[in-house]
Scaffold this active site. Structure first.
Site, mmCIF file in Angstrom:
data_model
loop_
_atom_site.group_PDB
_atom_site.id
_atom_site.type_symbol
_atom_site.label_atom_id
_atom_site.label_comp_id
_atom_site.label_asym_id
_atom_site.label_seq_id
_atom_site.Cartn_x
_atom_site.Cartn_y
_atom_site.Cartn_z
ATOM 1 N N GLU A 382 33.524 43.556 16.952
ATOM 2 C CA GLU A 382 33.839 44.965 17.341
ATOM 3 C C GLU A 382 33.222 45.515 18.812
ATOM 4 O OE1 GLU A 382 36.488 45.608 15.878
ATOM 5 O OE2 GLU A 382 36.246 44.341 14.035
ATOM 6 N N TYR A 472 43.070 34.955 15.642
ATOM 7 C CA TYR A 472 41.759 34.989 15.711
ATOM 8 C C TYR A 472 40.823 33.763 15.958
ATOM 9 C CZ TYR A 472 42.163 39.618 14.057
ATOM 10 O OH TYR A 472 42.487 41.149 13.778
#
Length: 962
Positions: A382, A472
């Protein structure tokens, strides 16, 4: 967004990178939350009261969107003034509404008499269009009608006049929506803190949920600045992307006091990054390079120090990423909120990141590297979005078809950040074990590329499906390969150049390739065989990946798309070609990087002599995203080398050799005997992460009961135990004498359980004795804790080798009032390990009691028992005998799950007919047809598996004593 933990991906993370990682962490941390539903029966919460006076009932959820509506480019948003007022008071029952007002300043690019923007599940409370900025309003353009098109999730303002190109306007819209508990858009969630029930409000906007919260231009390329004001109950604190600049009181129409929190103007950003949290949390804080970092969580969790580790690593990871990419974090603060319930592992909202609670928390006394590693990975992912990269916030993809630009690169950099703050971790081993290897397994079965064309994304399901492991993990793997052949220095230099040009704007992958090409052209150290775009498009715009076949006699390497030759009759569609970087070594010496830029090519330097000691290894340390199929000459030489000196081949390459050869076996490229040849050396293998990939291939969890009942079992037992004993005794010594010494051994924490479980499954007496010893120690002193990293196996075999006394103790501890959910889950599983049929039948009977279990546990118990070698028939008989009762609570879903497991044992038509007698009387015709097809398929698979096991048994008979 992160992939671990469910939701979009993994949901964020996970991974997998990591499904194993997330599972280990979640099981360890569920005790922290004390919030989630337990299997043990507890009083149900009271039902919500009817709607509050003056509010209409909330609408039913809208049907699935049939198409992703792109907005016309007549208007460009510049700025939003947004007010949200969730009408929630502590202790009140729902349903809850929220109201709001948004004024959107737009620039008109083309004359138009309609204004089209996104809006979903919102009720209009009036609309207007005004020319000029609000500070100097011009003439209003009358809105003739506001039309909501639910299918396209858009609101259309039909105007009586025209908006003129080159002019600025303000669209003013009032709206009302409902707070659901579905974890999307603006949602409400309930939790327990310090023994008290509480509520909070939070948001999840990615990919297209902002339109459910406020009317907006909800596309990633349509960035704007935001002024946000939130009105909320005074007992709550409100958070958003930017720091609060004013807190004041307001009264509603009834004279009741509310608090209005106003936030500073945001930087230019996409709507999916806007974020709101309204909660009664506490926080911990520190400052890093002028950036105020706060982590918010339940008061009990903050008091107990559960978020201390996350706080300690956030600042250093920020600084590391800034230094690596030479880009400073542009915001003055960072809030990170740990929600008890969240659909993803984490979400990168700029300045206000939201996480699943378990993604940020651990016990202060917990030194296990695996738990810290998982937190570090999610936080680092993040922060990669936040601080330094094109993956999301600073530079955003033009459209969702290039989502991998966000998530693939964030997934790559998360490992760099995590290993920076946890240097005990091995970057290459973790990356290969949790990213590259799992996605290679998955990618061979998925017919989609990394960068999809926009016209392929035709529905909300298609859009949501982009948040998967391809985006991802394949994105991260391709980035790893790119950095490898460019060198990290040139790769980082290219990213820095890219960031500086596209900051606060949007780009696609071609923009990145252009910047990399510019950097490559400006130097002479790295020479590429083709333009960067041509190389990388072959990896991002084609589905699948290649397998290289090496012929050492001629030195020829041939590439083809890796596909399942056992199932594919038409191979015409599998003709992709890649431009492939090949790292290689000869006889232990690294060789210069070379390239395969056509379907087949001869490399004279790879021709080998007749010497048994002349060998070639391709794709050293898995630096490329492909598999390698060696000819028999090289495989025999490598197998001999491994038996004599396994350390001559790097550990990651040993991992790769095993994984490649078994994947090649599964897909029909090589016979099973070839794969087994590479396992002869295993007595000298001391790396757990290599052993794990061996055991996953030889003894898959879902086939343990099948193998146990096959004549191959005693041969496999003798062959494997002979090779497992050295590494088993090494770790068993730690377990008996000093298990705390393993707290820094990441792979022991991840994979020791599988090694121990396999040793016990193979009947190793020392393993069974060890399990009995530790289980008995727990029986004698219930305060004793069996080491967590092997607790599941110890409890299972403690029950399995014991009597009803051991089973009864597990039952007693399961019902102990102080037991926490991770122990409950382990004990639910352990009680299914009993070897006495009557104990299993009694366990299943207990599962029917609504006084002993909550209803969701019955299916868990059945699933555990049916998967055991002596339990599948018992569970099947139990299901058929109790179907009238079970069908009321579980319907056909439970039956489908049980039949899938039963299908592993189906070998004949008679066995299928036996099952059909039951489900013909319980299922509808279409369901009966589906189950029949499932069982027919299972029968064929079992027949093929039996043929394969006969070959394995034959090979083992010849080699078991080697």
């Amino acid at each position: 967004m992160g992939t671990r933990g469910g939701g979009l991906y993994v949901g964020r993370r996970a991974a997998t990178v990591g499904a194993a990682l997330l599972l280990a962490l979640l099981v360890a941390l569920l005790a922290l939350a004390a919030l989630y539903g337990r299997c043990r029966q507890e009083a149900a919460p009271p039902p919500p009261s009817p709607g509050a006076p003056g509010l209409t009932a909330p609408p039913q959820p809208a049907p699935a969107v049939s198409s992703v509506r792109r907005l016309p480019r007549h208007l460009l948003p510049l700025h939003y003034d947004l007010e949200l007022w969730p009408q929630v008071r502590p202790g009140q029952a729902g349903p809850f509404a929220f109201t709001g007002q948004v004024n959107i300043t737009v620039w008109c690019l083309q004359d138009t008499d309609t204004a089209v923007l996104h809006s979903a599940r919102l009720r209009s409370r009036g609309a207007a269009a005004v020319r000029g900025p609000l500070s100097e309003p011009g003439a209003a353009v009358e809105v003739a009608a506001l039309r909501q098109e639910e299918a396209g999730e858009v609101a259309v303002l039909e105007l009586r006049g025209r908006l003129r190109a080159g002019s600025r306007y303000v669209l003013q819209l009032g709206f009302q929506g409902w707070l659901e508990e579905d974890l999307n858009g603006l949602f409400l969630t309930r939790y327990t803190d310090r023994g008290q029930s509480s509520m909070l409000i939070a948001s999840q906007m990615e990919p297209t949920y902002a339109r459910r919260v406020y009317p907006c231009f909800d596309e990633p390329a349509m960035k704007a600045t935001f002024n946000i004001r939130i009105i909320h109950d005074p007992s709550y604190v409100a958070l958003s992307n930017m720091p609060a600049i004013d807190v004041s009181e307001v009264k509603d129409e009834n004279g009741s006091l509310w608090t209005a929190t106003t936030f500073n103007t945001s930087l230019k950003m996409s709507t999916y990054l806007t974020a709101f949290v309204i909660c009664d949390f506490d926080y911990v804080t520190r400052t890093e390079r002028g950036n105020e970092i706060r982590i918010w969580a339940r008061k009990e969790a903050v008091k107990n120090g559960y978020v201390g580790y996350a706080l300690n690593i956030t600042g250093p990871i920020f600084s590391f990423l800034e230094d690596v990419l030479n880009v400073s974090y542009p915001l003055p603060k960072t809030d990170m909120v740990a929600l008890p319930d969240f659909g993803a592992g984490g979400m990168e909202n700029w300045g206000l990141m939201i996480f699943q609670e378990a993604s940020l928390m651990n016990f202060p006394s917990d030194e296990f590297t695996s738990r810290k590693a998982m937190i570090a990975l999610i936080v680092s992912h993040e922060l990669g979005h936040q601080a330094c990269e094109w993956f999301g916030n600073l530079v955003t993809m033009n459209w969702w078809n290039d989502l991998w630009l966000n998530e693939g690169l964030a997934s790559y950099f998360e490992y760099l950040g995590a290993t920076f703050v946890e240097p005990k971790l091995s970057l290459d081993k973790i990356f290969y074990a949790h990213v590259i290897q799992p996605i290679l397994r998955e990618d061979s079965e998925i017919a989609r590329s990394l960068s999809e064309s926009e016209d392929k994304i035709k529905g909300s399901f298609s859009l949501m499906s982009l948040f998967d492991n391809i985006t991802y993990s394949k994105g991260a793997s391709i980035t790893w390969m790119l950095s490898g052949f460019l060198t990290e220095k040139l790769f980082i230099r290219s990213l820095t150049s890219y960031l500086k040009e596209f900051s606060f704007s949007n780009a696609n992958q071609d923009d990145l390739w252009t910047h990399i090409q510019t950097v490559v052209d400006a130097q002479n150290e790295v020479q590429l065989p083709a333009p960067v775009k041509q190389i990388m498009d072959s990896w991002t715009c084609q589905n699948g990946f290649p397998v290289l076949t090496l012929n050492l006699t001629t030195g020829t390497i041939r590439q083809e798309q890796f596909f399942n030759k056992n199932n594919r009759k038409n191979t015409d569609s599998y003709n992709n070609t890649w431009i492939i970087p090949i790292s290689w070594m000869r006889n232990g010496s690294s060789q210069p990087l070379t390239w395969l830029d056509k379907s087949s090519k001869m490399f004279p330097e790879m021709q080998v002599s007749e010497s048994e000691y002349d060998w070639i290894l391709l794709n050293v340390n898995l630096s490329g995203y492909y598999r390698v199929n060696y000819d028999q000459i090289n495989l025999k030489r490598i197998a001999r080398l491994l038996e004599n000196d396994p350390k001559a081949i790097p550990a990651v390459s040993r991992f790769q050799l095993i994984d490649d050869v078994f994947a090649l076996k599964d897909f029909g490229y090589v016979p099973i005997e070839t794969a087994f040849e590479l396992t002869k050396y295993l007595a000298k293998e001391d790396e757990l992460f290599v052993w794990n990939v061996v055991l996953l291939n030889l003894i898959p969890d879902n086939l343990e009961s099948t193998l146990k009942n096959h004549e191959v079992y005693p041969l496999l037992k003798k062959y494997l135990l002979k090779r497992m004993l050295p590494i088993y005794h090494y770790y068993a010594g730690f377990i008996r004498q000093n298990v705390d010494a393993l707290e820094d051994d990441y792979f022991a924490q991840m994979y020791l359980e599988k090694l121990l479980a396999t040793a016990c499954w193979l009947g190793l007496q020392d393993c069974l004795d060890l399990s009995s010893e530790l289980y008995a120690k727990w029986r004698d002193n219930p305060k004793y804790k069996i080491p967590f990293l092997i607790r599941r196996t110890v409890c299972c075999y403690g029950v399995a080798v014991g009597s009803d006394k051991e089973w009864n103790f597990a039952w007693e501890m399961y019902n102990h009032t102080d037991s926490v959910e991770d122990d409950e889950d382990i004990l639910l599983y352990a009680m299914s390990c009993a070897k006495e049929s009557w104990l299993l039948y009694r366990y299943l009977q207990y599962g029917l009691s609504d006084t002993l279990f909550s209803s969701n546990c019955t299916s868990v118990i059945i699933s555990h028992v049916v998967s055991k070698d002596i339990g599948h028939r018992i569970a099947w008989e139990f299901v058929t005998e109790n179907w009238p009762f079970l069908s009321q609570g579980y319907g056909h879903e439970l039956l489908h799950d049980v039949l899938k497991v039963m299908g592993r044992f189906v070998k004949t038509d008679v066995q299928i007919q036996e099952l059909q007698v039951f489900y013909n009387a319980t299922l509808e015709e279409d369901e009966r047809e589906a189950i029949t097809m499932l069982l027919e398929s299972a029968k064929l698979e079992n027949i093929e598996r039996r043929k394969l096991l006969i070959k394995v048994a034959s090979w083992l008979e010849k080699n078991v004593d080697d």
